[in-house]
Design an enzyme around this catalytic site. Structure first.
Site, short mmCIF file in Angstrom:
data_model
loop_
_atom_site.label_atom_id
_atom_site.label_comp_id
_atom_site.label_asym_id
_atom_site.label_seq_id
_atom_site.Cartn_x
_atom_site.Cartn_y
_atom_site.Cartn_z
N GLU A 196 -1.29 -32.24 -5.54
CA GLU A 196 -1.24 -32.60 -4.12
C GLU A 196 -1.29 -34.10 -3.97
O GLU A 196 -2.24 -34.76 -4.44
CB GLU A 196 -2.40 -31.96 -3.36
N LEU A 197 -0.32 -34.68 -3.33
CA LEU A 197 -0.19 -36.12 -3.21
C LEU A 197 -1.42 -36.75 -2.54
O LEU A 197 -1.81 -36.35 -1.43
CB LEU A 197 1.07 -36.46 -2.41
N ASP A 198 -2.04 -37.72 -3.24
CA ASP A 198 -3.17 -38.50 -2.72
C ASP A 198 -4.39 -37.67 -2.38
O ASP A 198 -5.20 -38.05 -1.52
CB ASP A 198 -2.74 -39.31 -1.48
N LYS A 199 -4.57 -36.52 -3.04
CA LYS A 199 -5.70 -35.66 -2.73
C LYS A 199 -6.58 -35.37 -3.95
O LYS A 199 -7.46 -34.52 -3.90
CB LYS A 199 -5.22 -34.34 -2.12
N GLY B 289 0.11 -41.06 1.79
CA GLY B 289 1.55 -41.21 1.71
C GLY B 289 2.02 -42.65 1.83
O GLY B 289 1.31 -43.59 1.47
#
Length: 294
Positions: A234-237, A209
């Protein structure tokens, strides 16, 4: 089996074959025999077994490959079927059509453009898209179109539609988010699955994040890093392509950490983009197999 060209070849064009399947006897022998019977010269081969799965990347030389690629793929499908392979076969001469998305940070964009100008990145950079005008003067000397599409929380979907129209018009197949500080809608992420690369300024999964360097400073870590990954919903995954770290100490301020981190971001993103363009990355689940090389 149909032979596409005489067995004796000249220098030929370079082709790449990537394969994934459950590990079992006879895979490499079948592929080698196929290439030999078609008159191709194998120039490089790399393979791994991870768990129960087999991964292979082969480079070969083949006369008039561009003209014969569809027929060659058709013939190879017969080899692949009994092994239930996932595979792709690509002429190395094919250039990805790439778009770079940016916001205000210039370091990753400038590094990519410099490497592209010096022929380190084998791609056609057809556009730079930004939600700000700040970096337009940086891009203009390269002769690359710069598209300013403002984004707010209220206009995010409309902006994404405009971006998609540009991408489709230019037949873009690779998107690089070079510190583009906006969330990409899920429908666009799906459209460019495993073809959209993001650089995150931390050593994921630590500090996902916003403001990871500030949080790293507050936590007192001794290493900071950067992560290049494919974008997912999915953010940053998403599947990680490359990572690196640099050592810091209690003497470093947030400003120092940002400066150190920017250098790492540039290198990590450049490696990931180059490997992607050179067909050295295979996504398996939420991981990647990265075949070695430059």
């Amino acid at each position: 089996m149909k032979q596409l060209i005489p067995h004796q070849v000249k220098k030929g064009e370079v082709g790449r074959l990537l394969v994934s399947c459950v590990d079992q006897p006879g895979i490499t022998m079948g592929i080698s025999r196929f290439l030999n019977e078609q008159g191709a010269n194998l120039s490089n081969s790399e393979q791994y077994v991870v768990g129960d799965h087999f991964f292979l990347r082969v480079e070969f030389r083949f006369d008039d490959l561009s003209e014969n690629i569809e027929e060659l793929r058709k013939e190879f499908a017969r080899i692949a079927e009994p092994f239930e392979m996932e595979w792709r076969m690509i002429p190395a001469s094919r250039k990805h059509r790439m778009a770079i998305f940016v916001s205000k940070a210039d370091h990753c964009l400038e590094d990519l453009l410099w490497r592209w100008r010096n022929k380190e990145l084998d791609a056609e950079i057809t556009m730079v898209v930004s939600n700000h005008l700040d970096l337009k003067p940086l891009v203009e000397p390269y002769g690359i179109p710069y598209y300013h599409i403002p984004v707010t929380k209220e206009t995010r979907e409309e902006a994404a539609r405009k971006q998609a129209e540009l991408l489709q018009a230019e037949k873009i197949d690779t998107i690089v988010l070079a510190r583009y500080m906006q969330i990409i809608p899920n429908w666009m992420v799906k459209e460019y699955k495993n073809r959209m690369i993001n650089i995150h300024h931390s050593f994921l999964p630590a500090f996902e994040g916003a403001k990871p360097y500030h949080r790293a400073y507050d936590r007192g870590v001794k290493l900071v890093g950067a992560t290049a990954h494919y974008v997912t919903s999915e953010l940053d995954k998403g599947p990680i392509i490359e990572q690196d770290v640099q050592r810091i100490s209690h003497l470093d301020t947030v400003r120092d950490i940002v400066r150190i981190g920017k250098d790492t971001e540039r290198l990590v993103l450049a490696r990931a983009v180059r490997w992607h363009l050179n067909d050295r990355v295979w996504v398996t689940g939420n991981k990647t197999i990265v075949f070695s090389g430059t």
